[in-house]
Design an enzyme around this catalytic site. Structure first.
Site, mmCIF file in Angstrom:
data_model
loop_
_atom_site.group_PDB
_atom_site.id
_atom_site.type_symbol
_atom_site.label_atom_id
_atom_site.label_comp_id
_atom_site.label_asym_id
_atom_site.label_seq_id
_atom_site.Cartn_x
_atom_site.Cartn_y
_atom_site.Cartn_z
ATOM 1 N N ARG A 20 0.830 -1.200 0.000
ATOM 2 C CA ARG A 20 0.000 0.000 0.000
ATOM 3 C C ARG A 20 0.863 1.248 0.000
ATOM 4 O O ARG A 20 0.596 2.224 -0.706
ATOM 5 C CB ARG A 20 -0.900 0.017 1.227
ATOM 6 C CG ARG A 20 -2.018 -0.996 1.161
ATOM 7 C CD ARG A 20 -3.033 -0.719 2.222
ATOM 8 N NE ARG A 20 -2.626 -1.221 3.529
ATOM 9 C CZ ARG A 20 -3.378 -1.143 4.606
ATOM 10 N NH1 ARG A 20 -4.545 -0.552 4.546
ATOM 11 N NH2 ARG A 20 -2.959 -1.632 5.747
ATOM 12 N N SER B 269 -6.983 3.685 3.505
ATOM 13 C CA SER B 269 -6.511 2.328 3.331
ATOM 14 C C SER B 269 -5.912 2.114 1.937
ATOM 15 O O SER B 269 -4.852 1.521 1.797
ATOM 16 C CB SER B 269 -7.680 1.362 3.565
ATOM 17 O OG SER B 269 -7.234 0.040 3.506
ATOM 18 N N GLU C 187 -19.628 2.865 -5.208
ATOM 19 C CA GLU C 187 -18.630 2.391 -6.173
ATOM 20 C C GLU C 187 -19.145 2.411 -7.605
ATOM 21 O O GLU C 187 -18.380 2.630 -8.550
ATOM 22 C CB GLU C 187 -18.179 0.969 -5.801
ATOM 23 C CG GLU C 187 -17.478 0.853 -4.445
ATOM 24 C CD GLU C 187 -18.424 0.824 -3.248
ATOM 25 O OE1 GLU C 187 -19.663 0.787 -3.444
ATOM 26 O OE2 GLU C 187 -17.933 0.852 -2.101
ATOM 27 N N PHE D 74 -14.874 -4.600 -3.741
ATOM 28 C CA PHE D 74 -15.881 -3.573 -4.044
ATOM 29 C C PHE D 74 -15.554 -2.816 -5.332
ATOM 30 O O PHE D 74 -16.446 -2.333 -6.014
ATOM 31 C CB PHE D 74 -15.994 -2.576 -2.890
ATOM 32 C CG PHE D 74 -16.277 -3.239 -1.569
ATOM 33 C CD1 PHE D 74 -17.327 -4.127 -1.430
ATOM 34 C CD2 PHE D 74 -15.477 -2.986 -0.460
ATOM 35 C CE1 PHE D 74 -17.576 -4.757 -0.222
ATOM 36 C CE2 PHE D 74 -15.719 -3.615 0.751
ATOM 37 C CZ PHE D 74 -16.770 -4.496 0.873
ATOM 38 N N ARG E 227 -2.601 -5.880 0.802
ATOM 39 C CA ARG E 227 -2.484 -4.781 1.762
ATOM 40 C C ARG E 227 -1.293 -4.917 2.702
ATOM 41 O O ARG E 227 -1.039 -4.038 3.518
ATOM 42 C CB ARG E 227 -3.769 -4.622 2.553
ATOM 43 C CG ARG E 227 -4.045 -5.723 3.558
ATOM 44 C CD ARG E 227 -5.402 -5.559 4.206
ATOM 45 N NE ARG E 227 -5.426 -4.645 5.314
ATOM 46 C CZ ARG E 227 -6.457 -3.850 5.630
ATOM 47 N NH1 ARG E 227 -7.528 -3.827 4.884
ATOM 48 N NH2 ARG E 227 -6.416 -3.075 6.675
#
Ligand SMILES: Cc1ncc(C[n+]2csc(CCOP(=O)(O)OP(=O)(O)O)c2C)c(N)n1
Ligand SMILES: [Mg+2]
Lengths: 309, 273
Positions: A6, A33, A54, A79, A163
């Site tokens: 990330r 995030s 989204e 998502f 992540r």
């Protein structure tokens, strides 16, 4: 050495936005995030908070692309690709628009949140769309390359991101190229063809196999699409079989793409990946990788079984 | 509203909050804020308003509860444990491998009626349950708890128009208006403006309450049940993290961990509420 994917992504996006005024970022309430927050902080006028919506975000990105912007639209991979699939298909891919979709927290990497937040289908669903390029980097260095490569393509790109902190496998001199398989370890008996997180795990599996006298080649596919059969075949050398390794369902992802690319002159193959299941919660990532059979031991075992046949 | 009922329900809300702390555990990230903000509403539903029976979980005319903002399921788990759907100790296993208590609601959990977690879908599921109830001539009510950030999902408004078009007076939406979404304050991040006005404009009967004033919560649940000819919405003003001072009204505690000391402090504060 470990690097957080990330963090690497945020760094690369920030640099890109600094160089190219047409780069804009959109997010659906997850910018902290996904790291698109770097654009909001440094170039607030080029950041659009779309709220938790989204589908709207993707079609808005299409509109931005139609007026010359290079939108990077962000959310968790589940998502970013699942909720707005029709918008990605109709608004973005069909007209071949310059929209980059960045799916963060892919695979099992959001271990605590469970099935709804874990994405094992996104390589498959993004890969089936004509015009779409699909990138799945294995380390922070490749993430940085992927951001530039995506921006250089005039068309839709999906970037799939883990992540967590992952081992650094590459360096600034690695010659990444869209669609080009990278041989990260030579070997002659079996090829471990892998992507994303599974590339470092495949390297560990190859070391296990060496101990048993099996020479395993590790071929990393940072591009899931386009995938050229000819260059893949070249990258495989003279191996007798293939084990595909992916943090994704075995239906429609990397393993399927490899099988499709080689179907006219196939090699024996086994697939390590998620076996038609949904995710679940756990207290750590490693526990889930183990539970879903995504370990170096599982990869080594598949390779052994393949060669015994 | 009967004062004894109010006091009893306040105690149930305390039990729910303590259960949330148990489910959250120590040094594990979890959705504290949104679970605490709806704790009073969830307690009032499970222990006063809803027709349900842990010993007869599948009775046809039970009221349905849907936590559309699935990340706040810790509040529902705590209520289900308190009601006897599973032992309280199970809460300690929340979000561990193989647990019946997952990070987001799943039907495998006793008492959970629908899978949620991808925001924006719960009210539509509620519309389906309400339509089925009408079809089967069963007089149950479907209650759906939504987040204010969640209202940005377009599907929520598709469900809002569907419920109005079908005149679903057996459906109630409760909006947990805590003013905070994942990244920050809804008014700064993505301002949806007048929520009550929107439900009104779509033909819903609306009620606005303080979601932490138990008498108001109980009254609103009763009032919503009396509405005929239209769906009803309760817009509940709440405080994210309510009951845990350092988490209250703080976006960072949308999804965060508690240290051992913080956990103990949280328990003490909840006991003193
Ligand atoms: C479709 C979808 N997008 C994004 C998320 C990630 N997410 C989980 S909670 C949350 C914020 C929710 O805010 P709100 O609805 O206000 O809930 P509350 O404040 O009650 O916790 C987000 C963005 C999700 N779960 N589902
Ligand atoms: Mg909120």
């Amino acid at each position: 050495m470990l690097m957080n994917l990330r963090a690497a992504y945020g760094e690369a996006l920030l640099a890109l936005a600094g160089e190219n005024k047409n780069v804009v970022a959109l997010d659906a309430d997850l910018c902290g995030s996904t790291q698109s927050v770097v654009v909001e902080k440094n170039y607030p006028e080029r950041y659009f908070e779309m709220g938790i919506g989204e589908q709207n975000m993707i079609s808005v990105a299409a509109g931005l692309a139609l007026t010359g912007k290079i939108p990077f639209a962000h959310s968790f991979s589940v998502f970013a690709t699942g909720r707005p699939f029709d918008q990605i298909r109709q608004s973005v891919c069909l007209p071949n628009l310059n929209v980059k979709i960045v799916g963060s927290s892919c695979g099992l990497s959001d271990f605590g949140d469970g099935a709804t937040h874990q994405s094992f289908e996104d390589l498959a669903t993004m890969r089936v769309l004509p015009h779409m390029t699909v990138l799945c980097p294995a380390d922070g260095i490749e993430v940085k390359w992927a951001v530039r490569a995506a921006a250089a393509i005039d068309g839709p790109v999906y970037i799939r991101l883990n992540r967590n902190d992952l081992p650094v496998l590459f360096d600034e001199k690695t010659s990444f190229e869209i669609g080009k398989p990278l041989v990260v370890k030579e070997g002659n008996d079996v090829a471990l063809v892998c992507t994303g997180t599974m590339t470092s795990i495949a390297l560990d599996a190859a070391a296990l196999l060496e101990q048993q006298g099996i020479s395993a080649r590790v071929v990393h596919l940072g591009t899931i699409k386009p995938l050229c059969g000819k260059s893949l075949r070249e990258a495989l050398g003279n191996v007798r079989g293939i084990v595909s390794c992916e943090e994704h369902t075995i239906y429609g992802g990397l393993g399927s793409a490899v099988a499709e690319a080689l179907c006219e002159a196939p090699l024996p193959m086994k697939m390590v990946g998620i076996q038609d299941r949904y995710g679940q919660s756990a207290v750590c990532y490693e526990e889930l990788l183990e539970c879903y059979g995504l370990t170096k031991e599982a990869v080594a075992k598949a390779a052994e079984a393949l060669l015994k046949k | 509203m009967n004062q004894e009922t109010v006091s009893a329900m306040k105690e149930k809300a305390r039990a729910v909050r303590l259960g949330i702390i148990d489910a959250l555990g120590v040094d594990k990230r979890g959705h504290l804020g949104g679970s605490m903000s709806c704790a009073d509403i969830v307690a009032a539903l499970y222990f006063h308003k809803m027709r349900h029976d842990p010993k007869n979980r599948f009775m046809a005319d039970r009221d349905r509860f849907i936590m559309s903002k699935g990340h706040s399921v810790l509040a529902q788990y705590a209520a289900l444990a308190e009601a006897g759907y599973f032992p309280r100790e199970t809460l300690l296993k929340t979000k561990t491998l193989g647990s019946i208590l997952q990070g987001h609601p799943e039907r495998e959990t006793p008492g959970v009626e629908a899978n949620t977690g991808s925001l924006g879908q719960g009210l539509s599921i509620g519309v389906g349950m309400a339509l089925a109830g009408r079809l089967d001539k069963l007089n149950y009510r479907t209650w759906v708890v939504l987040g204010d950030g969640e209202l940005a999902e377009g599907q929520v408004w598709e469900a809002v128009t569907a419920a109005a078009a079908f005149k679903l007076d057996n459906l109630t939406a409760i909006v947990d208006m805590n003013g905070i979404q994942a990244v920050g304050r809804t008014c700064d991040r993505y301002n949806l403006g007048n929520i009550r006005g929107k439900f009104d404009a779509f033909g819903w009967k609306t009620f606005e309450i303080d979601g932490h004033d138990m008498a108001q919560v109980l009254q609103a649940l009763d009032d919503a049940s009396e509405v005929r000819g239209a769906p009803s919405a309760i817009i509940a003003g709440t405080v994210k993290g309510k009951g845990v001072s350092f988490a209250e009204n703080t976006p960072a505690y949308h999804n965060n961990l508690l240290t051992k000391e913080q956990q103990e402090a949280a328990r003490r504060e909840i006991m003193a509420m």
